[in-house]
Design a protein around this motif. Sequence first.
Motif, PDB file in Angstrom:
ATOM      1  N   TRP A 101       0.808  -1.223   0.000  1.00  0.00           N
ATOM      2  CA  TRP A 101       0.000   0.000   0.000  1.00  0.00           C
ATOM      3  C   TRP A 101       0.844   1.276   0.000  1.00  0.00           C
ATOM      4  CZ3 TRP A 101       0.746   3.455   3.867  1.00  0.00           C
ATOM      5  CH2 TRP A 101       1.411   3.009   5.024  1.00  0.00           C
ATOM      6  N   TRP A 102       2.095   1.215   0.490  1.00  0.00           N
ATOM      7  CA  TRP A 102       2.904   2.425   0.597  1.00  0.00           C
ATOM      8  C   TRP A 102       3.786   2.670  -0.627  1.00  0.00           C
ATOM      9  CZ3 TRP A 102       7.749   0.634  -0.025  1.00  0.00           C
ATOM     10  CH2 TRP A 102       8.027  -0.676   0.393  1.00  0.00           C
ATOM     11  N   ALA A 103       3.638   1.842  -1.667  1.00  0.00           N
ATOM     12  CA  ALA A 103       4.509   1.973  -2.837  1.00  0.00           C
ATOM     13  C   ALA A 103       4.297   3.302  -3.571  1.00  0.00           C
ATOM     14  CB  ALA A 103       4.283   0.801  -3.794  1.00  0.00           C
ATOM     15  N   VAL A 104       3.059   3.674  -3.796  1.00  0.00           N
ATOM     16  CA  VAL A 104       2.767   4.906  -4.535  1.00  0.00           C
ATOM     17  C   VAL A 104       3.185   6.147  -3.750  1.00  0.00           C
ATOM     18  CG1 VAL A 104       0.926   6.301  -5.560  1.00  0.00           C
ATOM     19  CG2 VAL A 104       0.934   3.824  -5.873  1.00  0.00           C
ATOM     20  N   PRO A 105       2.844   6.269  -2.446  1.00  0.00           N
ATOM     21  CA  PRO A 105       3.324   7.437  -1.691  1.00  0.00           C
ATOM     22  C   PRO A 105       4.850   7.525  -1.638  1.00  0.00           C
ATOM     23  CG  PRO A 105       1.548   6.373  -0.522  1.00  0.00           C
ATOM     24  CD  PRO A 105       1.900   5.468  -1.643  1.00  0.00           C
ATOM     25  N   ALA A 106       5.514   6.380  -1.501  1.00  0.00           N
ATOM     26  CA  ALA A 106       6.966   6.398  -1.447  1.00  0.00           C
ATOM     27  C   ALA A 106       7.565   6.875  -2.772  1.00  0.00           C
ATOM     28  CB  ALA A 106       7.494   5.011  -1.090  1.00  0.00           C
ATOM     29  N   ALA A 107       7.022   6.406  -3.875  1.00  0.00           N
ATOM     30  CA  ALA A 107       7.514   6.839  -5.179  1.00  0.00           C
ATOM     31  C   ALA A 107       7.308   8.343  -5.383  1.00  0.00           C
ATOM     32  CB  ALA A 107       6.815   6.046  -6.286  1.00  0.00           C
ATOM     33  N   THR A 108       6.164   8.845  -4.914  1.00  0.00           N
ATOM     34  CA  THR A 108       5.899  10.283  -5.020  1.00  0.00           C
ATOM     35  C   THR A 108       6.887  11.086  -4.188  1.00  0.00           C
ATOM     36  OG1 THR A 108       3.542   9.786  -5.338  1.00  0.00           O
ATOM     37  CG2 THR A 108       4.136  12.049  -4.723  1.00  0.00           C
ATOM     38  N   LEU A 109       7.172  10.600  -2.976  1.00  0.00           N
ATOM     39  CA  LEU A 109       8.113  11.293  -2.103  1.00  0.00           C
ATOM     40  C   LEU A 109       9.516  11.309  -2.698  1.00  0.00           C
ATOM     41  CD1 LEU A 109       8.755  12.662   0.578  1.00  0.00           C
ATOM     42  CD2 LEU A 109       9.095  10.389   1.572  1.00  0.00           C
ATOM     43  N   ILE A 110       9.970  10.198  -3.212  1.00  0.00           N
ATOM     44  CA  ILE A 110      11.305  10.118  -3.819  1.00  0.00           C
ATOM     45  C   ILE A 110      11.405  11.042  -5.032  1.00  0.00           C
ATOM     46  CG2 ILE A 110      12.913   8.597  -5.018  1.00  0.00           C
ATOM     47  CD1 ILE A 110      11.917   6.334  -3.214  1.00  0.00           C
ATOM     48  N   GLY A 111      10.366  11.060  -5.836  1.00  0.00           N
ATOM     49  CA  GLY A 111      10.370  11.958  -6.998  1.00  0.00           C
ATOM     50  C   GLY A 111      10.444  13.415  -6.587  1.00  0.00           C
ATOM     51  N   GLY A 112       9.733  13.769  -5.503  1.00  0.00           N
ATOM     52  CA  GLY A 112       9.801  15.155  -5.025  1.00  0.00           C
ATOM     53  C   GLY A 112      11.175  15.520  -4.523  1.00  0.00           C
ATOM     54  N   VAL A 113      11.819  14.592  -3.799  1.00  0.00           N
ATOM     55  CA  VAL A 113      13.163  14.858  -3.293  1.00  0.00           C
ATOM     56  C   VAL A 113      14.144  15.051  -4.455  1.00  0.00           C
ATOM     57  CG1 VAL A 113      15.095  13.858  -2.027  1.00  0.00           C
ATOM     58  CG2 VAL A 113      12.791  13.699  -1.097  1.00  0.00           C
ATOM     59  N   ILE A 114      14.046  14.207  -5.463  1.00  0.00           N
ATOM     60  CA  ILE A 114      14.935  14.329  -6.625  1.00  0.00           C
ATOM     61  C   ILE A 114      14.715  15.657  -7.336  1.00  0.00           C
ATOM     62  CG2 ILE A 114      15.473  13.366  -8.887  1.00  0.00           C
ATOM     63  CD1 ILE A 114      14.899  10.607  -7.749  1.00  0.00           C
ATOM     64  N   ALA A 115      13.458  16.060  -7.491  1.00  0.00           N
ATOM     65  CA  ALA A 115      13.166  17.330  -8.154  1.00  0.00           C
ATOM     66  C   ALA A 115      13.716  18.513  -7.348  1.00  0.00           C
ATOM     67  CB  ALA A 115      11.656  17.476  -8.354  1.00  0.00           C
ATOM     68  N   TRP A 116      13.573  18.454  -6.000  1.00  0.00           N
ATOM     69  CA  TRP A 116      14.095  19.545  -5.162  1.00  0.00           C
ATOM     70  C   TRP A 116      15.612  19.625  -5.249  1.00  0.00           C
ATOM     71  CZ3 TRP A 116      17.571  19.405  -1.143  1.00  0.00           C
ATOM     72  CH2 TRP A 116      17.711  20.587  -0.411  1.00  0.00           C
ATOM     73  N   PHE A 117      16.290  18.476  -5.230  1.00  0.00           N
ATOM     74  CA  PHE A 117      17.752  18.475  -5.313  1.00  0.00           C
ATOM     75  C   PHE A 117      18.219  19.015  -6.656  1.00  0.00           C
ATOM     76  CE2 PHE A 117      21.787  16.423  -6.380  1.00  0.00           C
ATOM     77  CZ  PHE A 117      22.553  16.795  -5.285  1.00  0.00           C
ATOM     78  N   ALA A 118      17.528  18.648  -7.730  1.00  0.00           N
ATOM     79  CA  ALA A 118      17.900  19.147  -9.053  1.00  0.00           C
ATOM     80  C   ALA A 118      17.736  20.661  -9.120  1.00  0.00           C
ATOM     81  CB  ALA A 118      17.055  18.467 -10.129  1.00  0.00           C
ATOM     82  N   ALA A 119      16.647  21.191  -8.544  1.00  0.00           N
ATOM     83  CA  ALA A 119      16.437  22.636  -8.545  1.00  0.00           C
ATOM     84  C   ALA A 119      17.500  23.346  -7.706  1.00  0.00           C
ATOM     85  CB  ALA A 119      15.038  22.957  -8.021  1.00  0.00           C
ATOM     86  N   TRP A 120      17.843  22.776  -6.549  1.00  0.00           N
ATOM     87  CA  TRP A 120      18.864  23.383  -5.691  1.00  0.00           C
ATOM     88  C   TRP A 120      20.232  23.393  -6.370  1.00  0.00           C
ATOM     89  CZ3 TRP A 120      23.233  20.903  -3.683  1.00  0.00           C
ATOM     90  CH2 TRP A 120      23.965  21.641  -2.760  1.00  0.00           C
ATOM     91  N   PHE A 121      20.582  22.300  -7.011  1.00  0.00           N
ATOM     92  CA  PHE A 121      21.874  22.212  -7.693  1.00  0.00           C
ATOM     93  C   PHE A 121      21.935  23.192  -8.856  1.00  0.00           C
ATOM     94  CE2 PHE A 121      24.912  20.181 -10.642  1.00  0.00           C
ATOM     95  CZ  PHE A 121      26.008  20.105  -9.801  1.00  0.00           C
ATOM     96  N   SER A 122      20.841  23.326  -9.594  1.00  0.00           N
ATOM     97  CA  SER A 122      20.810  24.267 -10.705  1.00  0.00           C
ATOM     98  C   SER A 122      20.942  25.704 -10.212  1.00  0.00           C
ATOM     99  CB  SER A 122      19.503  24.096 -11.486  1.00  0.00           C
ATOM    100  OG  SER A 122      19.412  25.034 -12.536  1.00  0.00           O
ATOM    101  N   ALA A 123      20.261  26.036  -9.101  1.00  0.00           N
ATOM    102  CA  ALA A 123      20.368  27.390  -8.547  1.00  0.00           C
ATOM    103  C   ALA A 123      21.787  27.665  -8.057  1.00  0.00           C
ATOM    104  CB  ALA A 123      19.368  27.559  -7.407  1.00  0.00           C
ATOM    105  N   ARG A 124      22.429  26.653  -7.488  1.00  0.00           N
ATOM    106  CA  ARG A 124      23.797  26.830  -7.013  1.00  0.00           C
ATOM    107  C   ARG A 124      24.744  27.110  -8.178  1.00  0.00           C
ATOM    108  NH1 ARG A 124      27.340  22.333  -3.608  1.00  0.00           N
ATOM    109  NH2 ARG A 124      29.183  23.640  -3.298  1.00  0.00           N
ATOM    110  N   LEU A 125      24.579  26.387  -9.278  1.00  0.00           N
ATOM    111  CA  LEU A 125      25.420  26.620 -10.442  1.00  0.00           C
ATOM    112  C   LEU A 125      25.203  28.019 -11.015  1.00  0.00           C
ATOM    113  CD1 LEU A 125      25.205  23.216 -12.363  1.00  0.00           C
ATOM    114  CD2 LEU A 125      27.108  24.097 -10.998  1.00  0.00           C
ATOM    115  N   LEU A 126      23.944  28.454 -11.047  1.00  0.00           N
ATOM    116  CA  LEU A 126      23.649  29.788 -11.562  1.00  0.00           C
ATOM    117  C   LEU A 126      24.259  30.864 -10.663  1.00  0.00           C
ATOM    118  CD1 LEU A 126      19.914  29.394 -12.676  1.00  0.00           C
ATOM    119  CD2 LEU A 126      21.925  29.599 -14.139  1.00  0.00           C
ATOM    120  N   ARG A 127      24.186  30.677  -9.340  1.00  0.00           N
ATOM    121  CA  ARG A 127      24.746  31.648  -8.414  1.00  0.00           C
ATOM    122  C   ARG A 127      26.268  31.715  -8.552  1.00  0.00           C
ATOM    123  NH1 ARG A 127      22.221  30.009  -4.492  1.00  0.00           N
ATOM    124  NH2 ARG A 127      23.741  28.579  -3.555  1.00  0.00           N
ATOM    125  N   ARG A 128      26.896  30.554  -8.685  1.00  0.00           N
ATOM    126  CA  ARG A 128      28.351  30.530  -8.848  1.00  0.00           C
ATOM    127  C   ARG A 128      28.762  31.197 -10.155  1.00  0.00           C
ATOM    128  NH1 ARG A 128      31.161  24.799  -8.310  1.00  0.00           N
ATOM    129  NH2 ARG A 128      30.278  25.091  -6.211  1.00  0.00           N
TER     130      ARG A 128
END
Length: 207
Positions: free
Chosen positions: A35-62
């Motif tokens: 039952w927790w497969a779908v919520p877990a997949a959604t959470l992991i996808g959100g974490v990956i998206a947040w990390f990608a946005a943070w890394f992109s902002a860091r590169l732009l700032r540098r």
Amino acid sequence: MATLTGAVGSVRIRLLSASPYSQDQGQGKASGAPWWAVPAATLIGGVIAWFAAWFSARLLRRSAQEGLRYEQARLLNERFATAAELLGHEEPACRLAGIHAMAGLADDWAERERRQTCIDVLCAYLRLPYPAEPAESAPLEERLARQATREVRHTVIRVVRDHLHSRISGSAASWEGCDLDFTGVIFDDAVLAQPPACLLLPRPAEP
């Protein structure tokens, strides 16, 4: 009676087999997903998206910071070239402007090595050949040129003196600790008679 009982049993079996609840359970058992497969997949996808946005902002700032440093260095180099050109100008007024431009650049240049370069240029100007005082019978133009050159040289000395004692003169930056090469410099003013003492002012008393 036996026939009726068999018929009722047959209807009951059919109803059970046609029940949607029984079908859902069968599909759930067949898929094997918890039952927790779908919520877990959604959470992991959100974490990956947040990390990608943070890394992109860091590169732009540098990249923006590097671009700003490059632009500042370019502007300082252009100011140095302009000040040096003014110092070599034939007109005394332009040379006076070059002195103040070079001194202001030395104040704005945070790198000690670059600041020392600006100070070296000013000291080198004082080491240039200095014509002797013309005779009173010399043409007026010659005497005025000598007087203008003298004023330009004294301006360099005053600028250096003020930066050596910024607390007294109110200069924006202090040049204390920098190298001052006055080898062969002619100090022809009574107040500026003995280098480097000519550049020294009394230090204020410590509070």
